[in-house]
Enzyme design. Structure first.
Site, PDB file in Angstrom:
ATOM      1  N   SER A  22       0.763  -1.316   0.109  1.00  0.00           N
ATOM      2  CA  SER A  22      -0.026   0.118   0.112  1.00  0.00           C
ATOM      3  C   SER A  22       0.777   1.124  -0.031  1.00  0.00           C
ATOM      4  CB  SER A  22      -0.915   0.129   1.277  1.00  0.00           C
ATOM      5  OG  SER A  22      -0.164  -0.115   2.316  1.00  0.00           O
ATOM      6  N   ASN A 110      -2.488  -2.805  12.816  1.00  0.00           N
ATOM      7  CA  ASN A 110      -4.014  -2.728  13.054  1.00  0.00           C
ATOM      8  C   ASN A 110      -4.523  -1.287  13.489  1.00  0.00           C
ATOM      9  OD1 ASN A 110      -3.780  -5.027  11.722  1.00  0.00           O
ATOM     10  ND2 ASN A 110      -4.954  -6.309  13.011  1.00  0.00           N
ATOM     11  N   HIS A 156     -39.222  23.193 -11.757  1.00  0.00           N
ATOM     12  CA  HIS A 156     -39.291  21.959 -12.941  1.00  0.00           C
ATOM     13  C   HIS A 156     -38.528  22.833 -14.075  1.00  0.00           C
ATOM     14  CE1 HIS A 156     -42.406  19.904 -10.738  1.00  0.00           C
ATOM     15  NE2 HIS A 156     -42.774  21.327 -10.345  1.00  0.00           N
ATOM     16  N   LYS A 283     -16.843  29.811 -29.427  1.00  0.00           N
ATOM     17  CA  LYS A 283     -17.308  29.198 -28.470  1.00  0.00           C
ATOM     18  C   LYS A 283     -16.425  29.600 -27.238  1.00  0.00           C
ATOM     19  CE  LYS A 283     -19.680  25.964 -27.680  1.00  0.00           C
ATOM     20  NZ  LYS A 283     -19.547  24.636 -28.187  1.00  0.00           N
ATOM     21  N   ASN A 285     -16.380  27.873 -23.333  1.00  0.00           N
ATOM     22  CA  ASN A 285     -16.991  26.918 -22.686  1.00  0.00           C
ATOM     23  C   ASN A 285     -16.843  26.969 -21.482  1.00  0.00           C
ATOM     24  OD1 ASN A 285     -17.906  25.646 -25.073  1.00  0.00           O
ATOM     25  ND2 ASN A 285     -15.870  24.738 -25.401  1.00  0.00           N
ATOM     26  N   TYR A 317      -9.914  -6.741  11.950  1.00  0.00           N
ATOM     27  CA  TYR A 317      -8.988  -6.212  10.698  1.00  0.00           C
ATOM     28  C   TYR A 317      -9.137  -7.327   9.586  1.00  0.00           C
ATOM     29  CZ  TYR A 317      -5.757  -4.485   7.564  1.00  0.00           C
ATOM     30  OH  TYR A 317      -5.124  -3.812   6.457  1.00  0.00           O
TER      31      TYR A 317
END
Ligand code: ARG
Length: 459
Positions: A22, A110, A156, A283, A285, A317
């Protein structure tokens, strides 16, 4: 070298080693791992497991490691350690030799990982709180400087009733206020230290866990080891709060994308947060806003990922839990950068007040006022609503706004209507009347701005 080689006869498979590691993402917990390790070394000393002298050597070495990590944490990635805990221990042993091997007494990865992660979450919560409050301030400043801009409010996505741009800004101040309160709430439950829970059943050494917790800035120590090392509720909670926060930002983005469209034409976004088209020269954007709207998806994805990982996972764990981190890191980073970019967007908006007002005048957004007028003249709201609806139909047919219908037309639908109808249904009058708490009346909005400024210390 691994931390657990003794029991094994063969080296790990290379692919497994890579898969299991990890370090490529938990390296960002280096600072927290070192700080918690220093606190642990002090607890070991207080319980006479290591001497005063030994603790001081360990602490000095860990502090110098902390400085190295602060200067450059990318160096960690060169190592082939299994995770950040192994890396810190390896580095400590490299610096002070065998004494470094005492640090792990009574501790497990842990309880270590969840302690590190909680410490990391605490600092990120503070960062996020600052970013949210900073964005709130921008909304308030924007509300104040665009006080007179009347625009349509929608339900709406149809023009419903007139509002002001300030009022729209204050809606987001409220949403962000709930985000702040939710984050503070997570912090309360998260702020309890799991360190000293060992692998799952507590530590066999005489550690004062309350004192240890306080020394790291936690409010107290957890009450059950099994739960302490299994608990990732705080990850779920933080991701839920982030998901809600991102919903707010995505709705903000969508509102502005619409306001900026050729169809609405209420605002112009600044050049510094928009981009052009490689083909169509005209354009401009709204990329920043579109990205915020989309990034909501990855934050929700992280929430669903951790929910799925933890569902049905046996205590305590399990390595599954290593999958809690990348999503969390990414989600909080994403939320924070989206908050900052939202601020940037808000900074430089150009309001097109005339077309805002024109749009508010169209779409019969004052039809409710006609109904309210008739109620004041004695009709029930239902009857009044019906007559107002018929008048709208007539106005649509005549291609007019309600304000432009002649009085004799009004009278055809109700003889209760007099000349004073016109002043009653102007945009200004629609706004002014809604002056009870939470209403759009300019005086009410002004009061809210003053209160919010006070609350956020804006002078
Ligand atoms: N890298 C591990 C994680 O992130 C640390 C805890 C490892 N514990 C263990 N028993 N293998 O969850």
């Amino acid at each position: 070298m691994t931390l657990w080689g003794g029991r094994f006869l063969r080296e790990s498979n290379k692919l497994f080693k890579k898969f299991n590691s990890s370090l490529s993402f938990d390296y960002i917990l280096a600072k927290e791992d070192i700080i918690a390790s220093i606190a642990w070394s002090k607890a070991l000393m207080k319980s006479n497991i290591i001497t005063h002298k030994e603790q001081s050597i360990i602490e000095i070495a860990l502090l110098s490691l902390l400085k190295e990590v602060k200067d450059n944490n990318q160096n960690i990635l060169i190592s082939d350690s299994e995770d950040i805990h192994s890396w810190v221990e390896m580095k400590l042993i490299e610096k002070i030799g065998n004494l470094g091997k005492k640090l792990h007494t009574g501790r497990s990865r842990n309880d270590q990982i969840t302690t590190d992660l909680k410490l990391w979450c605490k600092s990120k919560i503070n960062l996020l709180l600052n970013s949210i409050i900073s964005l709130q301030k921008k909304f308030i400043i924007s509300a104040e400087s665009n006080h007179n801009i009347i625009m349509p409010g929608y339900t709406h996505l149809q023009r419903a009733q007139p509002i002001t741009f300030s009022y729209w800004c204050l809606a987001y101040v409220e949403m962000l206020r709930r985000d702040v309160s939710r984050l503070k709430d997570v912090l309360k439950r998260l702020n309890i230290s799991p360190l000293g829970s060992g692998a799952l059943s507590g530590t066999a050494w005489n550690i004062d866990r309350e004192e240890l917790a306080k020394s790291m800035g936690f409010s107290s120590a957890t009450r059950n080891g099994l739960d302490s090392v299994s608990d990732r509720d705080y990850v779920i909670e933080l991701l839920s709060v982030a998901s809600i926060g991102m919903i707010h930002l995505s709705r903000f983005s969508e509102d502005l994308i619409f306001f900026n469209s050729g169809e609405a034409n209420f605002i112009e976004l600044s050049d510094d947060i928009t981009s052009g088209s490689s083909l169509m020269p005209q354009k401009k954007n709204p990329d920043a806003l579109e990205l915020i709207r989309a990034k909501c998806g990855r934050v929700h994805g992280s929430l669903f990922s951790i929910l799925t990982v933890l569902k049905g996972l046996p205590l305590s764990y399990n390595k599954d839990m290593q999958e809690d981190k990348e999503g969390l890191f990414d989600a909080l980073y994403t939320w924070n950068i989206c908050l900052s970019v939202s601020e940037l967007v808000l900074n430089n908006i150009k309001m097109k007040s005339l077309s805002c007002k024109k749009a508010a005048e169209q779409g019969y957004s004052n039809a409710t006022e006609v109904a309210d007028y008739l109620v004041k003249k004695g009709l029930t709201f239902r009857e009044a609503h019906h007559i107002s609806g018929q008048l709208v139909l007539r106005a649509i047919h005549d291609n007019k706004s309600l304000n432009n219908l002649e009085i004799f037309i009004f009278k055809k639908y109700s003889d209760l209507i007099e000349e004073d109808i016109y002043e009653h249904i102007t945009l200004e009058s629609c706004l002014k009347k809604r002056k009870s708490k939470g209403g759009v009346a300019p005086e009410q909005v002004c009061q809210e701005i003053i209160k919010s400024k006070k609350r956020l210390n804006i002078f």
